[in-house]
Design a protein around this motif. Sequence first.
Motif, short mmCIF file in Angstrom:
data_model
loop_
_atom_site.label_atom_id
_atom_site.label_comp_id
_atom_site.label_asym_id
_atom_site.label_seq_id
_atom_site.Cartn_x
_atom_site.Cartn_y
_atom_site.Cartn_z
N MET A 142 0.84 -1.21 0.00
CA MET A 142 0.00 0.00 0.00
C MET A 142 0.88 1.25 0.00
SD MET A 142 -2.77 1.37 2.76
CE MET A 142 -4.26 0.36 2.77
N GLN A 143 0.42 2.26 -0.74
CA GLN A 143 1.15 3.53 -0.76
C GLN A 143 1.07 4.22 0.60
OE1 GLN A 143 2.77 5.30 -3.57
NE2 GLN A 143 0.97 6.13 -4.54
N PRO A 144 2.09 4.96 0.98
CA PRO A 144 1.94 5.81 2.16
C PRO A 144 0.91 6.91 1.87
CG PRO A 144 4.01 6.30 1.02
CD PRO A 144 3.40 5.12 0.34
N PRO A 145 0.29 7.47 2.90
CA PRO A 145 -0.71 8.53 2.66
C PRO A 145 -0.07 9.70 1.93
CG PRO A 145 -0.68 7.88 4.98
CD PRO A 145 0.47 7.19 4.34
N PRO A 146 -0.77 10.31 0.99
CA PRO A 146 -0.19 11.40 0.21
C PRO A 146 -0.29 12.76 0.90
CG PRO A 146 -2.38 10.87 -0.62
CD PRO A 146 -2.10 9.90 0.50
N ALA A 147 -0.81 12.78 2.10
CA ALA A 147 -1.00 14.08 2.77
C ALA A 147 -1.13 13.85 4.27
CB ALA A 147 -2.27 14.74 2.25
N MET A 170 -2.20 20.14 6.17
CA MET A 170 -1.49 20.58 4.96
C MET A 170 -2.39 21.44 4.07
SD MET A 170 0.54 17.46 3.20
CE MET A 170 2.20 16.97 3.71
N ASP A 208 0.78 15.24 -2.08
CA ASP A 208 1.52 14.50 -3.11
C ASP A 208 0.51 14.01 -4.17
OD1 ASP A 208 3.86 13.57 -4.21
OD2 ASP A 208 3.94 11.75 -3.01
N THR A 209 0.83 14.21 -5.43
CA THR A 209 -0.12 13.90 -6.50
C THR A 209 0.38 12.77 -7.37
OG1 THR A 209 0.86 15.45 -8.06
CG2 THR A 209 -0.84 16.32 -6.57
N PRO A 210 -0.52 12.09 -8.13
CA PRO A 210 -1.97 12.29 -8.09
C PRO A 210 -2.56 11.81 -6.76
CG PRO A 210 -1.31 10.72 -9.83
CD PRO A 210 -0.09 11.11 -9.13
N ALA A 211 -3.60 12.46 -6.33
CA ALA A 211 -4.26 12.09 -5.07
C ALA A 211 -5.76 12.23 -5.23
CB ALA A 211 -3.76 12.99 -3.94
N THR A 263 -0.55 17.32 -10.85
CA THR A 263 0.47 18.36 -10.98
C THR A 263 0.94 18.46 -12.43
OG1 THR A 263 1.24 17.92 -8.74
CG2 THR A 263 2.78 19.07 -10.19
N GLY A 273 -4.65 6.72 -13.18
CA GLY A 273 -5.09 7.47 -12.00
C GLY A 273 -6.48 8.05 -12.09
N TYR A 296 -7.15 4.06 -6.00
CA TYR A 296 -6.40 4.72 -4.92
C TYR A 296 -6.47 3.97 -3.59
CZ TYR A 296 -5.74 8.61 -8.01
OH TYR A 296 -5.34 9.37 -9.07
N ASP A 297 -5.40 4.10 -2.81
CA ASP A 297 -5.37 3.53 -1.48
C ASP A 297 -5.90 4.48 -0.41
OD1 ASP A 297 -4.22 1.02 -2.13
OD2 ASP A 297 -2.26 1.96 -2.35
N ARG A 309 8.87 17.16 -2.70
CA ARG A 309 8.62 16.00 -1.85
C ARG A 309 9.12 14.70 -2.51
NH1 ARG A 309 3.06 15.02 1.40
NH2 ARG A 309 3.23 12.77 1.65
N MET A 329 1.05 2.42 -7.22
CA MET A 329 2.07 3.41 -6.83
C MET A 329 1.90 4.62 -7.74
SD MET A 329 3.73 2.22 -4.22
CE MET A 329 2.89 0.85 -3.42
N MET A 330 0.98 5.47 -7.37
CA MET A 330 0.60 6.60 -8.20
C MET A 330 1.64 7.71 -8.18
SD MET A 330 -2.44 6.38 -9.50
CE MET A 330 -3.71 5.14 -9.38
#
Lengths: 366, 366
Positions: A1-6, A10, A16-19, A269, A287, A342-343, B98, B364-365
Amino acid sequence: MQPPPAEPGMHESEVDTPALVIDLDVMETNMNRMAEFCRKAGVGLRAHAKTHKSPVIASWQIERGAVGQCVQKTAEAEVLAWSGVRDILVSNEVVAERKLKRLVALQSMAKVSICADDSGTVDRIEQMAEAARQRLTVLVEIDVMGVRCGVRPGAEAAALARRIATSPHLIFGGLQSYHGSAQHLRSEGEREQAIASAVRKTVETVEAIRSEGLACEIVGGAGTGTFRHEAASGVYNEMQAGSYIFMDADYARNNPRPEFEQSLFVLSTVMSAARDGVAVVDCGHKGIAIDSGLPLVHGREDIDYVGASDEHGTLALRGTSLKVGEVLRLVPGHCDPTVDRYDWYVGMRGQRVDCVFPVAARGMMQ
Amino acid sequence: MQPPPAEPGMHESEVDTPALVIDLDVMETNMNRMAEFCRKAGVGLRAHAKTHKSPVIASWQIERGAVGQCVQKTAEAEVLAWSGVRDILVSNEVVAERKLKRLVALQSMAKVSICADDSGTVDRIEQMAEAARQRLTVLVEIDVMGVRCGVRPGAEAAALARRIATSPHLIFGGLQSYHGSAQHLRSEGEREQAIASAVRKTVETVEAIRSEGLACEIVGGAGTGTFRHEAASGVYNEMQAGSYIFMDADYARNNPRPEFEQSLFVLSTVMSAARDGVAVVDCGHKGIAIDSGLPLVHGREDIDYVGASDEHGTLALRGTSLKVGEVLRLVPGHCDPTVDRYDWYVGMRGQRVDCVFPVAARGMMQ
């Protein structure tokens, strides 16, 4: 799983994008509107979790009066049941023994009902329930579109209902009567006509089942595109709308004055602006789902998203320019499959991150 | 994450569906063929991990002589570096601070290079590298298609190369010169012509950079649809093919006598067969990518997959019938985004499950 993007607190520009972001204020307004509509119309809201895939959002819907949740998949039912959702309908056929065993095993913690359109499958469900000494509620799905799952309305459905009702470990739960393709018809008139036809078939089936001495406790169906018609029919008693919480570009195109507003976005972005009149963003169809059309760029009528490859989105700029690093909100063409990419959800209040929570049932294929 | 849909030793019919399966024998033959081709052609294979998203498959490629891996995303680079892959190229622009911080932090465990097409971004990468006291290799991406990322070939690229080379913490690594859209052109002649044009622009750029006194250590590009042309060009020295290990229906359509065979499938179960001539399987576009066309039904020319909704696939049956519960192998229209839908690979030898391993860089976006 990806780490949280935010992280909470914040600014939007730091995410962090795409989100995948939700405007929580708008989503809450959408949820309140639908809850009030169903209350006034005297129908239950069994909101569809195939849209949000999240026990957190399910709990917000139930808090507002929803009778429970729908899911499409066994693994989605598990995620919700394991999170304490107590009333779940798998609005879909389940045929594999492996899956039926798992669903039967959930009965200790939640009422999980399923749909059937095949007598052989009904017999298999009975065997699984008997083996586990459980009782399972099964609805008959009827095919009101004429193109997908479901038995024919009327006598065929009544015969299947009887088979369920006479199976010792099964409970006949009613009818699943969802007109999926009507949700996306372009004009209100077309949608009304499609649902009028579905209502006739549903009424005919409820009567055929009644003449077997059986009652349809649930008559479920409807989506964000058509729920007013099913609610007014007098025969449907549970609305299965899902997309109303988020909306998407496709629903917006079908309704010039939508009663629900867009609350779901993909933050993206600008990663390249090497040529005049064109910019490339970091979100392609990996995405953001493009099965119902390309995304829109929120609040920017001078920018068109004109091409999606796997990881890149190409923007055509009309009399404007963008710099590398600028962040835009994209409106998905189709909300449900976009969420599935998305995760994490990033919940926003205005331009501040309010909360971050997992898309817990993401990728629950089976 | 979903639990694994299978266990080693199971028969294919016992696998929980939809599931992503690999015919390991076929994939190994594909990997061996490409490795041999690159050896004979005297070019490096920097296989693209955007296809497989798996350090396991990366290790099998590297074992066969691949010089390293390409990725598209920072988070993909992390998954590979954390698994011990030592040479990784992000074949894409990275612009957010980031993300640049994260890439710089990977240098302790792997050589991770990135691409740039913007002088402002080059300055930002320099700042990040300086702050971390690391040196980072940066390639110049040139736009040989004229439609996406990359600076113009020739003088503009040479100026950016000089800016990289004169940044104290950056190393100029060479050229990224990938013609993405050529991979999917329908005829061999069209693909050859497109790559001839890309080769001319690449040669022109290498010369412009040489006249700055700089050498292009890497000249990378090419994909499964065109690698023979880039390899024969004399200017490209690293092939970035990815799909060759799996193949898909779109690549098969473009090549009547493909040198690589289909090794990737989605197993799917018939969940409804309530009408004559039609069956519904449990895999729609949530489980198989449709951006490059609908899937095929492997080995069944009497069955067409004619419609995909989120969770359902509709099959048209020509002079055949299917029973509820039957399992079919679907050939994805497009392999990369199909893989991204799944948490697990199921590796098959014939009809037996040989191994199960995660799609570790799925989703992994960022």
